[in-house]
Design an enzyme around this catalytic site. Structure first.
Site, PDB file in Angstrom:
ATOM      1  N   ASN A  91       2.484   7.427   1.981  1.00 52.15           N
ATOM      2  CA  ASN A  91       3.038   8.620   1.319  1.00 52.15           C
ATOM      3  C   ASN A  91       3.790   8.165   0.073  1.00 52.15           C
ATOM      4  OD1 ASN A  91       4.367  10.945   0.567  1.00 52.15           O
ATOM      5  ND2 ASN A  91       5.803  10.938   2.297  1.00 52.15           N
ATOM      6  N   TRP A  92       3.191   8.415  -1.095  1.00 50.15           N
ATOM      7  CA  TRP A  92       3.795   7.935  -2.348  1.00 50.15           C
ATOM      8  C   TRP A  92       5.003   8.768  -2.775  1.00 50.15           C
ATOM      9  CZ3 TRP A  92      -0.995   7.088  -6.063  1.00 50.15           C
ATOM     10  CH2 TRP A  92      -1.837   6.108  -5.490  1.00 50.15           C
ATOM     11  N   LYS A  93       5.163   9.930  -2.199  1.00 53.43           N
ATOM     12  CA  LYS A  93       6.205  10.877  -2.630  1.00 53.43           C
ATOM     13  C   LYS A  93       6.048  11.136  -4.135  1.00 53.43           C
ATOM     14  CE  LYS A  93       8.979   9.103   1.091  1.00 53.43           C
ATOM     15  NZ  LYS A  93      10.246   9.131   1.778  1.00 53.43           N
TER      16      LYS A  93
ATOM     17  N   HIS B  15       6.924  17.367   6.094  1.00 54.33           N
ATOM     18  CA  HIS B  15       7.694  16.126   5.920  1.00 54.33           C
ATOM     19  C   HIS B  15       9.182  16.478   5.924  1.00 54.33           C
ATOM     20  CE1 HIS B  15       9.434  12.582   4.027  1.00 54.33           C
ATOM     21  NE2 HIS B  15       8.374  11.943   4.461  1.00 54.33           N
TER      22      HIS B  15
ATOM     23  N   GLU C  12      11.506  15.694   4.094  1.00 57.70           N
ATOM     24  CA  GLU C  12      12.059  16.063   2.777  1.00 57.70           C
ATOM     25  C   GLU C  12      11.708  17.503   2.416  1.00 57.70           C
ATOM     26  OE1 GLU C  12      10.438  12.663   0.712  1.00 57.70           O
ATOM     27  OE2 GLU C  12      11.763  11.401   1.910  1.00 57.70           O
TER      28      GLU C  12
ATOM     29  N   GLU D 190       8.516  10.908  12.729  1.00 57.47           N
ATOM     30  CA  GLU D 190       9.354  10.252  11.732  1.00 57.47           C
ATOM     31  C   GLU D 190      10.814  10.618  11.962  1.00 57.47           C
ATOM     32  OE1 GLU D 190       7.008   9.147   8.009  1.00 57.47           O
ATOM     33  OE2 GLU D 190       7.707  11.177   7.707  1.00 57.47           O
TER      34      GLU D 190
ATOM     35  N   GLY E 202      13.471   5.771   4.854  1.00 53.65           N
ATOM     36  CA  GLY E 202      14.090   5.209   3.653  1.00 53.65           C
ATOM     37  C   GLY E 202      15.403   4.513   3.906  1.00 53.65           C
TER      38      GLY E 202
ATOM     39  N   SER F  88      10.781   3.471   7.642  1.00 53.05           N
ATOM     40  CA  SER F  88      11.095   2.068   7.338  1.00 53.05           C
ATOM     41  C   SER F  88      10.084   1.078   7.925  1.00 53.05           C
ATOM     42  CB  SER F  88      12.533   1.733   7.769  1.00 53.05           C
ATOM     43  OG  SER F  88      13.449   2.521   7.033  1.00 53.05           O
TER      44      SER F  88
ATOM     45  N   GLY G 260       6.334   5.129   3.664  1.00 47.85           N
ATOM     46  CA  GLY G 260       6.844   5.636   2.395  1.00 47.85           C
ATOM     47  C   GLY G 260       7.006   4.492   1.402  1.00 47.85           C
ATOM     48  N   GLY G 261       8.237   3.999   1.282  1.00 49.21           N
ATOM     49  CA  GLY G 261       8.584   2.980   0.280  1.00 49.21           C
ATOM     50  C   GLY G 261       7.603   1.813   0.222  1.00 49.21           C
TER      51      GLY G 261
HETATM   52  C1  PEP Z   1       8.296   8.737   4.751  1.00 44.89           C
HETATM   53  O1  PEP Z   1       8.950   9.253   3.880  1.00 44.89           O
HETATM   54  O2  PEP Z   1       7.337   9.341   5.273  1.00 44.89           O
HETATM   55  C2  PEP Z   1       8.661   7.380   5.163  1.00 44.89           C
HETATM   56  C3  PEP Z   1       8.261   6.972   6.338  1.00 44.89           C
HETATM   57  O3  PEP Z   1       9.416   6.654   4.291  1.00 44.89           O
HETATM   58  P1  PEP Z   1       9.872   5.099   4.441  1.00 44.89           P
HETATM   59  O4  PEP Z   1       8.677   4.326   4.934  1.00 44.89           O
HETATM   60  O5  PEP Z   1      10.285   4.697   3.079  1.00 44.89           O
HETATM   61  O6  PEP Z   1      10.985   5.074   5.434  1.00 44.89           O
END
Ligand code: PEP
Length: 263
Positions: free
Chosen positions: A13-15, A105, A107, A175, A181, A221, A242-243
């Protein structure tokens, strides 16, 4: 529950990162890096979730170079068309050959007020347009303290699956909001416990066959150094990243978890 093999899915997920030119370079590099490493794309599916404005470029590249990568959108409208400024219809996304759409999600839930009802209507809309919804559920740190880990994700998933048919192809992403994050991932055992509860919800809502075939991802994470622990768990079928999905080498190493750490 019927014994089936679920193909693991590693989803990035690039956001709101990478414009369409950066997306082309990134997807090319990712495909080359995995193909160079002889990654078996049938054994572990790989999907990226770029911003809407990148999707046409990603589609063109994937089709032209026959890249074995899937892609999807980060959201979808509950509406098909009309006076909904800023919304993107599932019909448009399936025209772009998106396989997936992330829905609910954390967010979107926290920053855009998406309720369980909205998540349900988006899930129904995605399915109507031939997209596989990646339904995100997870508890906040406060929920965790008050209700334990599974209660909120379980009720979010129950609501998301209202009026969804038993043959629907869906993906669920667990999640925990406190893990997204933060650099503080859940333990594999915590992820497994909630994933097992979520599988029961799928069984209740859609039946045993759906529960047996549906992939449940862990997200929060995830990195190359911790992915193998999650993938060893019987109810965890992949990761939503994500990141770490924004770094080609790191993301490739997550995808190749079987090679560099062994499961
Ligand atoms: C996400 O936003 O879906 C996510 C899992 O982010 P991260 O891997 O950065 O925690």
């Amino acid at each position: 529950m019927a014994a089936v093999t679920r193909t693991p899915l590693i989803a990035g997920n690039w956001k709101m990162n990478l414009d369409h030119l950066q997306a082309i370079a990134f997807v090319q590099k990712l495909a080359w890096s995995l193909q160079d490493a002889k990654h078996d794309f049938d054994a572990v599916e790989v999907a990226v979730f770029p911003p809407f404005t990148d999707l046409r470029s990603v589609q063109t590249l994937v089709a032209a170079d026959k890249l074995p990568l899937a892609y999807g959108a980060q959201d979808v409208s509950s509406q098909d068309s009309g006076a909904f400024t800023g919304e993107i219809s599932g019909a448009f996304l399936s025209q772009l050959e998106c396989r997936y759409a992330i829905i609910g999600h954390s967010e979107r839930r926290s920053l855009h007020g998406e309720t369980d009802e909205i998540v349900n209507s988006k899930t129904v809309a995605a399915l109507k347009h031939g997209l596989v919804p990646v339904i995100c559920v997870g508890e906040t740190a406060e929920d965790l303290e008050k209700h334990g880990s599974a209660a909120v994700p379980v009720s979010q998933l129950r609501a998301a699956l209202e009026a969804v048919s038993s043959d629907a192809d869906i993906v669920v992403a667990y999640e925990p909001v406190w893990a997204i994050g933060s650099g503080k991932a859940a333990t594999p055992d915590q992820a497994e416990q909630v994933a097992a509860e979520l599988r029961k919800v799928i069984a209740e809502s859609l039946g045993e066959d759906a529960a047996a075939r549906t992939r449940i991802l862990y997200g929060g994470s995830v990195k190359a150094a911790n992915i193998a622990g999650f993938m060893r768990e019987p109810n965890v079928d992949g990761a939503l990243v994500g990141g770490a999905s924004l770094d080609v080498t790191e993301f490739s190493n997550i995808v190749r978890y079987q090679k560099h750490v062994g499961v």
